[in-house]
Design an enzyme around this catalytic site. Structure first.
Site, short mmCIF file in Angstrom:
data_model
loop_
_atom_site.label_atom_id
_atom_site.label_comp_id
_atom_site.label_asym_id
_atom_site.label_seq_id
_atom_site.Cartn_x
_atom_site.Cartn_y
_atom_site.Cartn_z
N HIS A 185 4.45 -2.82 -1.42
CA HIS A 185 4.44 -1.77 -1.12
C HIS A 185 5.48 -1.50 -0.04
O HIS A 185 4.99 -2.25 -0.10
CB HIS A 185 3.24 -0.94 -0.69
CG HIS A 185 2.86 0.79 -0.35
ND1 HIS A 185 3.44 1.51 0.04
CD2 HIS A 185 2.54 -0.42 1.44
CE1 HIS A 185 3.33 2.17 1.03
NE2 HIS A 185 2.67 1.25 1.88
N HIS A 238 8.40 0.77 3.81
CA HIS A 238 8.37 1.94 3.86
C HIS A 238 9.69 2.22 4.19
O HIS A 238 10.30 2.20 5.26
CB HIS A 238 7.28 1.88 5.32
CG HIS A 238 6.08 2.00 5.43
ND1 HIS A 238 5.21 1.71 6.58
CD2 HIS A 238 4.84 1.98 4.64
CE1 HIS A 238 4.21 1.81 6.13
NE2 HIS A 238 3.70 1.69 4.85
N TYR A 286 19.84 2.30 -14.40
CA TYR A 286 19.02 1.75 -14.16
C TYR A 286 17.70 2.00 -13.52
O TYR A 286 16.31 1.40 -13.46
CB TYR A 286 19.39 0.46 -13.19
CG TYR A 286 21.50 0.59 -13.47
CD1 TYR A 286 21.38 -0.39 -14.95
CD2 TYR A 286 22.51 1.31 -13.06
CE1 TYR A 286 23.01 -0.62 -15.48
CE2 TYR A 286 23.80 0.97 -14.05
CZ TYR A 286 23.21 0.00 -14.67
OH TYR A 286 24.90 -0.41 -15.61
#
Length: 220
Positions: free
Chosen positions: A100, A102, A127
Site C-alpha cells: 500500500h 501513497h 504490462y
C-alpha cells in the site's frame, strides 16, 4: 514497546525482504515520510510494517507480527491500516504479500473527477493488463475507518489491486516481489494516464486483452 520473538529461517528471510523493498521504494520516491505499508503472509500469521515507520528505515526485528484475528503477536504496534491488508488477504487466498503506497501519480489519479469507478485507469499497455488487470476505485473513507475493510473486501474478491479515492493504491501479489513490481507498474501507468489526459489515446481493445489473457493465463 516491542516484544522479542524467535523467527524461523523463512520468516527471517521475509523480514529482510520487507526491509529491502521498503528501502528501495522509499529511495526512489514511491513513498514519503512514514506513509505506506508492506505486509507478507506467513504460515502462522503475517508481518506488517509498524505504525509511523518510514519504509526507508525499517528494522526487521521490529516489524509487527499479527495473527489472523488481527492481534499483535510480536514487534512494534502495527500500522493503523492493518485491517486494510487483512481484508484483502481474507478474500485472496493466493495473495502472499500486499503493498500500500501513497505514490504520487497513483494518488493524483485517485483524486480526479469523472473516473470509471469499475476500471479507473484504461489498459494503456499490455504490462498494466498483465500485472494489474482492471483497477476499481474504492469510495473515499477517512484513514483508519474500519468501514474501508468491507469496501476493499468486496472488490478484492475479483481484483488483485484497488485504488483508494483521495489516498492511493493497494496491490497484492503472490510474493512481495510480485506485489512491489505490480505497484510500480501501476504507478508508471498512472503517470502515462496523467501525461495523456488531453491527448487522444488508443487503449488496448477487448480482442487484444483476450489475447493477453490466453497467452499468459491471466485471471482478470
Amino acid at each position: 514497546m516491542s516484544t522479542a520473538i524467535h523467527t524461523k529461517p523463512e520468516e527471517a528471510r521475509q523480514r529482510e525482504q520487507i526491509v529491502e523493498f521498503g528501502r528501495s521504494l522509499f529511495e526512489r520516491g514511491l513513498t514519503a515520510g512514514s506513509s505506506g505499508n508492506l505486509s507478507v503472509r506467513l504460515d502462522n500469521g503475517w508481518l506488517l510494517t509498524p505504525t509511523n515507520a518510514s519504509l526507508g528505515r525499517l528494522d526487521p526485528a521490529r516489524l509487527s507480527k499479527l495473527d489472523w484475528d488481527g492481534r499483535l503477536i510480536g514487534g512494534e504496534a502495527p500500522s493503523k491500516e492493518a485491517f486494510l491488508h487483512r481484508a484483502m488477504y481474507q478474500q485472496r487466498s493466493g495473495a502472499g504479500a500486499i503493498v500500500h503506497l501513497h505514490s504520487t501519480h497513483s494518488a493524483a489519479v485517485s483524486c480526479m473527477c469523472g473516473l470509471n469507478h469499475a476500471d479507473c485507469i484504461p489498459p494503456l499497455t499490455p504490462y498494466f493488463v498483465m500485472k494489474i488487470g482492471r483497477l476499481p476505485l474504492v469510495p473515499y473513507h477517512r484513514p483508519g475507518d474500519p468501514a474501508l475493510a468491507g469496501a476493499i473486501g468486496t472488490l478484492a474478491r475479483k481484483h488483485s489491486a484497488v485504488l483508494l479515492a483521495n489516498h492511493g493504491p493497494v496491490v497484492s501479489g503472490s510474493t512481495l516481489e510480485a506485489a512491489v513490481y505490480a505497484a510500480e507498474e501501476l504507478e508508471e501507468t498512472a503517470k502515462l494516464f496523467l501525461l495523456l489526459r488531453d491527448v487522444p489515446t488508443r487503449p488496448l481493445d477487448a480482442q487484444q486483452i483476450d489475447e493477453l489473457k490466453s497467452a499468459f493465463g491471466l485471471d482478470i
